[in-house]
Design a protein around this motif. Structure first.
Motif, PDB file in Angstrom:
ATOM      1  N   GLY A 114       9.600  -1.267   7.981  1.00  0.00           N
ATOM      2  CA  GLY A 114       9.590   0.133   7.568  1.00  0.00           C
ATOM      3  C   GLY A 114      10.390   1.071   8.459  1.00  0.00           C
ATOM      4  N   VAL A 118      15.942   2.560   6.745  1.00  0.00           N
ATOM      5  CA  VAL A 118      15.853   1.982   5.396  1.00  0.00           C
ATOM      6  C   VAL A 118      15.692   3.113   4.379  1.00  0.00           C
ATOM      7  CG1 VAL A 118      14.384   0.592   3.867  1.00  0.00           C
ATOM      8  CG2 VAL A 118      15.036  -0.273   6.141  1.00  0.00           C
ATOM      9  N   VAL A 135       9.056  -2.876   0.608  1.00  0.00           N
ATOM     10  CA  VAL A 135       9.102  -2.536   2.030  1.00  0.00           C
ATOM     11  C   VAL A 135       7.762  -2.931   2.634  1.00  0.00           C
ATOM     12  CG1 VAL A 135       9.468  -0.699   3.726  1.00  0.00           C
ATOM     13  CG2 VAL A 135      10.536  -0.542   1.486  1.00  0.00           C
TER      14      VAL A 135
END
Ligand SMILES: [Zn+2]
Length: 391
Positions: A114, A118, A135
């Motif tokens: 995480g 991203v 995720v």
């Protein structure tokens, strides 16, 4: 590996990719492998960080966790051009269970940890290309501003290297000398030394190493890595609202088989509860930290209501296979590097088809480990209340 040797190996790969492409051997190897896993390929990809500029980020971060936004985008486009259909993890599970027929090969994009980059760099590309993804986030890190132990130790090891600083080993956890000595002797890269340490030591010991090394290096803000923060709950909610699945990755980012079973169970159940409470939707997918799992953990995950869990075993997923030991291929920037050091679609294609490992007899690292017992010798450092992290 020295730089020259590495460039030679890259050149050999790029040359082989061309030969394989022109002789049609790549297609032959790929279809033979496809037949062996039940006719359909369910390829699950594992990414970590997606950054604006790889060359800049690699100066301060673990290289194998990085891919640039541009390379990430090209990898997705190449997958789509070679016929892969992108599915969510939930849909891919249906294919693996044999309940859903896919038109062709399918691909699931996953991100571990995480990282905020991203959200910043991968999420726009996923939206642009209409690609679903998962995720996996360690719930205790979301919005906390804390850095992962692997990033902190990497940063400290780089400081030891650049300062040529030899620590007093007696003041460090016992296992530290075994990796710091070869690091300072140039026999291990900083990334390999971090791997070697964290794959053997539970989260509590990792924290003690960070504290003790930090103290010997004189403390100060420069001992914390600059980048590598985890996204916040609002960013995660925005991704979830856009259809990105959010999976659990423990609370404190800890390698579960190294912890007591009591701690491991707490990490699994508490991470699920926290994500469900914050995001207001069921959390049914899990990723093992470091890819390591045990038979006990698989049982706990199923009992806790999870439907799948991913490893980092680079093997084909089979229709009818165990959804709690799903196989993944780890991608990063240099996965796709061609002869001249730029992106190569042919090298990417050969890598995705496992052509190099088939020809070279590559070794797959397996993640199944024995679970540390309920009264493990290290349990004093792994109280369930603490949010001490591993990797
Ligand atoms: Zn992780």
């Amino acid at each position: 590996m020295g730089k020259g040797k590495w460039i030679l190996r890259r050149a050999a790969k790029a040359a082989a990719a061309n030969v394989l492409h022109y002789t049609g051997l790549r297609r032959a190897i790929a279809s033979a492998r496809r037949l062996r896993c039940g006719g359909r390929r369910v390829l699950i990809l594992s990414y970590h960080r997606v950054v604006e500029d790889f060359t800049g980020a690699v100066q301060t971060s673990i290289p194998g966790l990085l891919v640039s936004r541009e390379t990430f985008r090209r990898q997705l486009l190449d997958l789509r051009a070679s016929g892969y259909e992108f599915l969510s993890m939930s849909d891919a599970l249906e294919v693996i269970a044999g309940r859903r027929r896919a038109q062709g090969d399918v691909c699931v994009v996953t991100f571990d940890d995480g990282y905020r980059d991203v959200y910043l760099n991968a999420f726009p590309v996923l939206k642009e290309l209409g690609v679903p993804a998962v995720v996996y986030v360690p719930s205790g890190y979301v919005g906390s501003g804390r850095r992962f132990n692997h990033d902190r130790i990497y940063h400290l090891f780089r400081i030891l290297q650049t300062r040529g600083f030899r620590p007093v080993y007696e003041a460090l956890p016992a296992a530290a000398a075994g990796v710091v000595e070869p690091l300072l002797a140039g026999q291990l890269t900083a990334a390999a030394a971090v791997d070697a340490f964290l794959s053997e030591q539970p989260g509590g010991i990792a924290l003690r190493l960070i504290e003790a090394l930090g103290a010997q290096l004189g403390g100060g803000p420069e001992l914390l890595p600059e980048g590598g923060e985890v996204m916040g709950w609002d960013e995660l909610r925005e991704m979830a609202d856009a259809g990105i699945e959010v999976g659990a990755h423990t609370v404190s980012h800890t390698v579960l088989p190294l912890e007591s079973q009591e701690q491991a169970e707490w990490e699994i159940r508490a991470s699920k509860a926290q994500l469900e409470q914050q995001l207001g939707r069921p959390c049914v997918h899990f990723a093992y930290c470091n890819g390591w799992y045990s038979e006990e953990l698989v049982r706990v995950l199923a009992q806790a209501g999870f439907r799948s869990a991913v490893t980092t075993e680079d093997l084909p997923n089979r229709v009818g296979g165990d959804p709690f030991t799903l196989k993944r291929k780890v991608l990063w920037e240099n996965f796709s590097l061609g002869f001249d050091g730029t992106y190569s679609s042919r090298v990417t294609g050969c890598q995705l088809d496992d052509v190099f490992s088939t020809l070279g007899g590559g070794r797959v690292v397996l993640g199944r480990k024995p679970q540390r017992g309920p009264l493990g010798p290290l349990s004093p450092f792994t109280e369930p209340e603490t949010l001490a992290g591993g990797r």
